[in-house]
Design an enzyme around this catalytic site. Structure first.
Site, mmCIF file in Angstrom:
data_model
loop_
_atom_site.group_PDB
_atom_site.id
_atom_site.type_symbol
_atom_site.label_atom_id
_atom_site.label_comp_id
_atom_site.label_asym_id
_atom_site.label_seq_id
_atom_site.Cartn_x
_atom_site.Cartn_y
_atom_site.Cartn_z
ATOM 1 N N SER A 1 31.056 -5.647 28.059
ATOM 2 C CA SER A 1 30.487 -6.118 29.786
ATOM 3 C C SER A 1 29.756 -7.714 29.410
ATOM 4 O O SER A 1 30.003 -7.547 27.637
ATOM 5 C CB SER A 1 28.960 -4.786 29.868
ATOM 6 O OG SER A 1 27.904 -5.937 30.131
ATOM 7 N N TYR B 1 22.753 0.028 26.084
ATOM 8 C CA TYR B 1 23.742 -0.913 26.936
ATOM 9 C C TYR B 1 24.474 -1.669 26.224
ATOM 10 O O TYR B 1 25.587 -1.743 25.818
ATOM 11 C CB TYR B 1 23.248 -1.190 28.209
ATOM 12 C CG TYR B 1 24.673 -1.331 29.105
ATOM 13 C CD1 TYR B 1 25.310 -0.253 28.926
ATOM 14 C CD2 TYR B 1 25.216 -1.998 29.530
ATOM 15 C CE1 TYR B 1 25.972 -0.513 30.207
ATOM 16 C CE2 TYR B 1 25.896 -2.737 30.299
ATOM 17 C CZ TYR B 1 26.619 -1.603 30.733
ATOM 18 O OH TYR B 1 27.660 -1.904 31.387
HETATM 19 N N1 NAD Z 1 29.208 -2.650 37.992
HETATM 20 C C1 NAD Z 1 28.975 -3.716 36.870
HETATM 21 O O1 NAD Z 1 28.233 -4.677 37.404
HETATM 22 C C2 NAD Z 1 29.183 -3.896 35.704
HETATM 23 C C3 NAD Z 1 29.030 -4.804 34.737
HETATM 24 C C4 NAD Z 1 29.667 -4.977 33.553
HETATM 25 C C5 NAD Z 1 30.289 -3.626 32.762
HETATM 26 N N2 NAD Z 1 30.448 -2.637 33.441
HETATM 27 C C6 NAD Z 1 31.189 -1.725 33.122
HETATM 28 O O2 NAD Z 1 32.766 -1.253 34.227
HETATM 29 C C7 NAD Z 1 33.289 -0.457 34.037
HETATM 30 C C8 NAD Z 1 32.650 0.535 34.677
HETATM 31 O O3 NAD Z 1 31.291 0.524 36.331
HETATM 32 P P1 NAD Z 1 31.386 0.582 37.387
HETATM 33 O O4 NAD Z 1 30.783 -0.631 38.353
HETATM 34 O O5 NAD Z 1 32.855 0.962 38.191
HETATM 35 O O6 NAD Z 1 30.591 1.545 37.581
HETATM 36 P P2 NAD Z 1 30.904 3.539 38.427
HETATM 37 O O7 NAD Z 1 29.275 4.210 38.089
HETATM 38 O O8 NAD Z 1 31.462 2.830 39.640
HETATM 39 O O9 NAD Z 1 32.161 3.834 37.834
HETATM 40 C C9 NAD Z 1 32.026 4.146 36.572
HETATM 41 C C10 NAD Z 1 33.094 5.731 36.994
HETATM 42 O O10 NAD Z 1 32.856 6.111 34.912
HETATM 43 C C11 NAD Z 1 32.329 7.574 34.961
HETATM 44 N N3 NAD Z 1 31.567 8.250 34.272
HETATM 45 C C12 NAD Z 1 30.398 8.109 33.460
HETATM 46 N N4 NAD Z 1 30.360 8.975 32.533
HETATM 47 C C13 NAD Z 1 31.282 9.245 32.149
HETATM 48 C C14 NAD Z 1 31.968 9.759 31.115
HETATM 49 N N5 NAD Z 1 31.109 10.080 29.905
HETATM 50 N N6 NAD Z 1 33.349 10.872 30.875
HETATM 51 C C15 NAD Z 1 34.625 10.300 32.534
HETATM 52 N N7 NAD Z 1 33.953 9.440 33.113
HETATM 53 C C16 NAD Z 1 32.470 9.175 33.189
HETATM 54 C C17 NAD Z 1 31.882 8.332 36.561
HETATM 55 O O11 NAD Z 1 31.731 9.232 36.901
HETATM 56 C C18 NAD Z 1 31.868 6.784 37.687
HETATM 57 O O12 NAD Z 1 33.409 7.235 38.458
HETATM 58 C C19 NAD Z 1 31.995 0.950 32.841
HETATM 59 O O13 NAD Z 1 31.777 1.081 32.120
HETATM 60 C C20 NAD Z 1 30.767 -0.160 33.224
HETATM 61 O O14 NAD Z 1 29.691 0.046 31.733
HETATM 62 C C21 NAD Z 1 29.836 -2.569 35.097
#
Ligand code: NAD
Length: 249
Positions: free
Chosen positions: A141, A154
């Protein structure tokens, strides 16, 4: 797309939603064989939708037995592991400062965002070595690169992931295993939309901090992950790529 991925065996964690689901669709469209893992049962629906060459496993990446089962499925179903994308993540449930963050919430962020990728890498790397190489893409992130109030623990868990990735890149380079990290800025996924729903005024504030003045789309960041995972980036390892519309520039 630049770079081939056809026939490669790719593991995608967090594949049920957001960025992980976009990566699964992109990799599948380009002929990769997929093992998709998620806590959510939605991942089995996605496997059914994609059909051939896609299997799902419901599990928690922060549990060592589940992490190992994810990698073992790739080996039993397809014969090994070429690509590992650690995309599953947990943003925490605190909207307050570091002081307001409960110990349990902190532990869960570290477990999912840092311990999880450690577990899957530990299980996958011996199989990559056996196949003569591989590519690992870890999703951290921008909170790992810069301080953002309310995202401090985080960001710490994701900064651990950046260090884990860079160290592993150096440690396993002799085995032709590349390890790179993507640092997303705000992307329009269920994770971000849930945070915005809890605090509607935050959306404009987030966008104001992005020079390109919008949220990213999961399909856009999936292309950066594809670049690292595929043979388009054979001499790139240990790098950290912000995908964030200029947020950290
Ligand atoms: N969306 C954003 O703005 C953003 C920004 C920075 C970083 N991220 C990172 O990007 C990645 C994807 O996030 P996203 O935005 O697509 O979120 P999202 O919530 O749409 O998808 C995340 C997925 O991870 C799964 N998950 C969570 N904990 C888990 C576990 N312990 N074991 C297995 N699966 C698990 C959830 O069920 C979900 O399907 C994450 O690592 C998040 O931290 C996202």
């Amino acid at each position: 797309m630049t770079g081939q991925i056809e026939g490669k065996i790719a593991i995608i964690t967090g594949a049920a939603s957001g960025i992980g689901a976009a990566v699964a669709h992109l990799f599948h469209a380009h002929g990769a064989r997929l093992v998709m893992a998620d806590l959510s049962k939605g991942v089995t629906d996605l496997a059914a939708e994609l059909g051939e060459n896609a299997v799902a496993i419901v599990g928690d990446v922060s549990e060592s037995t589940d992490a190992r089962a994810i990698i073992d499925l790739a080996v039993s179903k397809f014969g090994g592991v070429d690509i590992l994308c650690n995309i599953a993540g947990y943003p925490g449930n605190s909207r307050g400062t570091l002081v307001d963050c409960s110990d349990e919430n902190f532990d869960k962020m570290v477990a999912v965002n840092f311990r999880g990728p450690f577990m899957t890498m530990k299980a996958a790397i011996p199989y990559m070595i056996a196949r003569g190489g591989g590519s690992i893409v870890n999703v951290a992130s921008t909170a790992a690169l810069k301080g953002y109030p309310t995202l401090v623990p985080y960001g710490g868990s994701k900064a651990g992931l950046v260090a884990l990735s860079r160290g592993a890149a150096v440690e396993f380079a002799e085995h032709n295993i590349r390890v790179n990290t993507i640092c997303p800025g705000p992307h329009e996924t269920p994770m971000l939309l849930a945070a915005v729903e809890a605090n509607p005024a935050s959306k404009e504030k987030i966008i104001a901090g992005v020079p390109l003045h919008r949220l990213g789309k999961p399909e856009e960041i999936a292309q950066a992950i594809y670049f690292y995972a595929s043979d388009a980036s054979p001499f790139i390892t240990g790098t950290v790529l912000p995908v964030e519309g200029g947020q950290t520039a």
